[in-house]
Design a protein around this motif. Structure first.
Motif, PDB file in Angstrom:
ATOM      1  N   ALA A   1      14.885 -14.538  18.106  1.00 10.28           N
ATOM      2  CA  ALA A   1      13.819 -14.542  17.099  1.00 10.28           C
ATOM      3  C   ALA A   1      14.383 -14.142  15.739  1.00 10.28           C
ATOM      4  N   GLU A   2      13.770 -14.645  14.691  1.00  6.90           N
ATOM      5  CA  GLU A   2      14.174 -14.321  13.329  1.00  6.90           C
ATOM      6  C   GLU A   2      13.831 -12.867  13.007  1.00  6.90           C
ATOM      7  N   PRO A   3      14.745 -12.144  12.342  1.00  7.53           N
ATOM      8  CA  PRO A   3      14.428 -10.771  11.931  1.00  7.53           C
ATOM      9  C   PRO A   3      13.111 -10.738  11.151  1.00  7.53           C
ATOM     10  N   GLY A   4      12.270  -9.770  11.507  1.00  7.75           N
ATOM     11  CA  GLY A   4      10.987  -9.611  10.834  1.00  7.75           C
ATOM     12  C   GLY A   4       9.872 -10.448  11.425  1.00  7.75           C
ATOM     13  N   SER A   5      10.149 -11.198  12.475  1.00  5.87           N
ATOM     14  CA  SER A   5       9.117 -12.096  13.024  1.00  5.87           C
ATOM     15  C   SER A   5       8.180 -11.417  14.029  1.00  5.87           C
ATOM     16  N   ALA A   6       8.473 -10.213  14.447  1.00  5.34           N
ATOM     17  CA  ALA A   6       7.563  -9.493  15.352  1.00  5.34           C
ATOM     18  C   ALA A   6       6.402  -8.949  14.522  1.00  5.34           C
ATOM     19  N   GLN A   7       5.191  -9.261  14.909  1.00  3.17           N
ATOM     20  CA  GLN A   7       4.019  -8.873  14.130  1.00  3.17           C
ATOM     21  C   GLN A   7       2.957  -8.243  15.020  1.00  3.17           C
ATOM     22  N   SER A   8       2.168  -7.375  14.433  1.00  3.04           N
ATOM     23  CA  SER A   8       0.999  -6.769  15.083  1.00  3.04           C
ATOM     24  C   SER A   8       1.323  -6.020  16.365  1.00  3.04           C
ATOM     25  N   MET A   9       2.414  -5.291  16.369  1.00  6.23           N
ATOM     26  CA  MET A   9       2.687  -4.389  17.482  1.00  6.23           C
ATOM     27  C   MET A   9       1.813  -3.160  17.253  1.00  6.23           C
ATOM     28  N   ILE A  10       1.041  -2.803  18.247  1.00  8.87           N
ATOM     29  CA  ILE A  10       0.014  -1.783  18.067  1.00  8.87           C
ATOM     30  C   ILE A  10       0.469  -0.440  18.620  1.00  8.87           C
ATOM     31  N   LEU A  11       0.346   0.582  17.784  1.00  3.24           N
ATOM     32  CA  LEU A  11       0.611   1.962  18.155  1.00  3.24           C
ATOM     33  C   LEU A  11      -0.732   2.682  18.205  1.00  3.24           C
ATOM     34  N   VAL A  12      -1.155   3.095  19.382  1.00  2.43           N
ATOM     35  CA  VAL A  12      -2.431   3.779  19.537  1.00  2.43           C
ATOM     36  C   VAL A  12      -2.252   5.258  19.200  1.00  2.43           C
TER      37      VAL A  12
ATOM     38  N   TYR B   1       0.802  -6.490  41.999  1.00  2.00           N
ATOM     39  CA  TYR B   1       1.869  -5.515  42.070  1.00  2.00           C
ATOM     40  C   TYR B   1       1.925  -4.714  40.774  1.00  2.00           C
ATOM     41  N   ASP B   2       2.070  -3.378  40.863  1.00  3.12           N
ATOM     42  CA  ASP B   2       2.129  -2.533  39.663  1.00  3.12           C
ATOM     43  C   ASP B   2       3.291  -2.947  38.769  1.00  3.12           C
ATOM     44  N   MET B   3       3.033  -3.009  37.485  1.00  2.00           N
ATOM     45  CA  MET B   3       4.054  -3.325  36.487  1.00  2.00           C
ATOM     46  C   MET B   3       3.842  -2.442  35.277  1.00  2.00           C
ATOM     47  N   ASN B   4       4.930  -1.986  34.695  1.00  2.00           N
ATOM     48  CA  ASN B   4       4.866  -1.202  33.473  1.00  2.00           C
ATOM     49  C   ASN B   4       5.652  -1.912  32.391  1.00  2.00           C
ATOM     50  N   LEU B   5       5.033  -2.111  31.237  1.00  2.00           N
ATOM     51  CA  LEU B   5       5.762  -2.641  30.094  1.00  2.00           C
ATOM     52  C   LEU B   5       6.610  -1.494  29.565  1.00  2.00           C
ATOM     53  N   GLU B   6       7.917  -1.611  29.677  1.00  2.00           N
ATOM     54  CA  GLU B   6       8.823  -0.519  29.324  1.00  2.00           C
ATOM     55  C   GLU B   6       9.515  -0.715  27.981  1.00  2.00           C
ATOM     56  N   VAL B   7       9.930  -1.970  27.688  1.00  2.00           N
ATOM     57  CA  VAL B   7      10.739  -2.216  26.495  1.00  2.00           C
ATOM     58  C   VAL B   7      10.337  -3.537  25.853  1.00  2.00           C
ATOM     59  N   VAL B   8      10.246  -3.530  24.528  1.00  2.00           N
ATOM     60  CA  VAL B   8      10.012  -4.734  23.742  1.00  2.00           C
ATOM     61  C   VAL B   8      11.221  -4.913  22.831  1.00  2.00           C
ATOM     62  N   THR B   9      11.759  -6.135  22.781  1.00  2.00           N
ATOM     63  CA  THR B   9      12.916  -6.420  21.933  1.00  2.00           C
ATOM     64  C   THR B   9      12.442  -6.773  20.535  1.00  2.00           C
ATOM     65  N   LEU B  10      13.038  -6.137  19.556  1.00  2.00           N
ATOM     66  CA  LEU B  10      12.658  -6.302  18.165  1.00  2.00           C
ATOM     67  C   LEU B  10      13.758  -7.051  17.418  1.00  2.00           C
ATOM     68  N   PRO B  11      13.422  -8.120  16.688  1.00  2.00           N
ATOM     69  CA  PRO B  11      14.442  -8.842  15.930  1.00  2.00           C
ATOM     70  C   PRO B  11      14.728  -8.163  14.590  1.00  2.00           C
ATOM     71  N   VAL B  12      15.968  -7.754  14.392  1.00  2.00           N
ATOM     72  CA  VAL B  12      16.371  -7.095  13.149  1.00  2.00           C
ATOM     73  C   VAL B  12      17.635  -7.738  12.597  1.00  2.00           C
TER      74      VAL B  12
ATOM     75  N   ASP C   1       8.629  -2.419   9.123  1.00  2.00           N
ATOM     76  CA  ASP C   1       9.978  -1.856   9.112  1.00  2.00           C
ATOM     77  C   ASP C   1      10.786  -2.579   8.025  1.00  2.00           C
ATOM     78  N   PRO C   2      12.041  -2.191   7.791  1.00  2.00           N
ATOM     79  CA  PRO C   2      12.809  -2.803   6.706  1.00  2.00           C
ATOM     80  C   PRO C   2      12.990  -4.321   6.816  1.00  2.00           C
ATOM     81  N   ASP C   3      12.882  -4.876   8.025  1.00  3.31           N
ATOM     82  CA  ASP C   3      13.006  -6.323   8.194  1.00  3.31           C
ATOM     83  C   ASP C   3      11.678  -7.051   8.037  1.00  3.31           C
ATOM     84  N   GLY C   4      10.580  -6.306   7.997  1.00  4.45           N
ATOM     85  CA  GLY C   4       9.264  -6.924   7.903  1.00  4.45           C
ATOM     86  C   GLY C   4       8.533  -7.029   9.216  1.00  4.45           C
ATOM     87  N   ASN C   5       9.104  -6.477  10.290  1.00  2.00           N
ATOM     88  CA  ASN C   5       8.378  -6.442  11.557  1.00  2.00           C
ATOM     89  C   ASN C   5       7.116  -5.608  11.360  1.00  2.00           C
ATOM     90  N   GLY C   6       5.986  -6.128  11.820  1.00  2.00           N
ATOM     91  CA  GLY C   6       4.700  -5.506  11.532  1.00  2.00           C
ATOM     92  C   GLY C   6       4.199  -4.593  12.621  1.00  2.00           C
TER      93      GLY C   6
END
Length: 150
Positions: free
Chosen positions: A73-84, A11-22, A128-133
């Motif tokens: 999740a702890e603020p700043g714990s999101a890492q390696s989010m890729i922007l193409v 079934y088609d799925m689109n990743l629309e939103v990712v939650t970021l811990p700040v 970002d200011p919290d250290g999210n990568g």
């Protein structure tokens, strides 16, 4: 399931939103505004419940952060989010001009992988200011099998 939404792939799925811990919603809001991302919503339901959503330029996926159980999740714990990006040097320059510290561009090809150019292999990082990568990845030509067929 409709014929448009279902295939042998599922079934088609689109990743629309990712939650970021700040840690600080207003500080994060200012940061993402300053780098030119579109503010989609700043929904305040109470002093304890707030959702802020941003979308990078021309992205199909957004980020959300806020108060009231958005994430444990702890603020700043999101890492390696890729922007193409199509031009990593231009993207890096734009972020630098907006006051963001971005690493130098690194080109890393796996051993034995002899592909022309630097598509997929040129990367630079920032936080970002919290250290999210965040990671910028230049893709100018998609590898075979990396696009959905209609």
């Amino acid at each position: 399931m409709s014929a448009e939404a279902s295939s042998d792939l599922g079934y088609d799925m689109n990743l629309e939103v990712v939650t970021l811990p700040v840690a600080d919603v207003d500080r994060s809001k200012q940061f993402y505004l300053s780098i030119g991302w579109r503010l989609d919503i700043d929904l305040v339901l109470s002093d304890q419940i707030r959702t802020v959503q941003f979308t990078p330029p021309h992205s199909g996926c957004s980020i959300q952060f806020g108060l009231g159980g958005r994430t444990t999740a702890e603020p700043g714990s999101a890492q390696s989010m890729i922007l193409v990006v199509k031009d990593i040097d231009a993207a890096r320059s734009d972020l630098n001009n907006r006051g963001v510290e971005v690493s130098e561009v690194q080109e890393m090809k796996p051993p034995g992988f002899d592909a022309p150019g630097r598509s997929y292999f040129a990367r630079a990082t920032f936080r970002d200011p919290d250290g999210n990568g965040w990671e910028l990845q230049e893709i100018t030509t998609r590898l075979p099998g990396r696009e959905w067929e209609e």
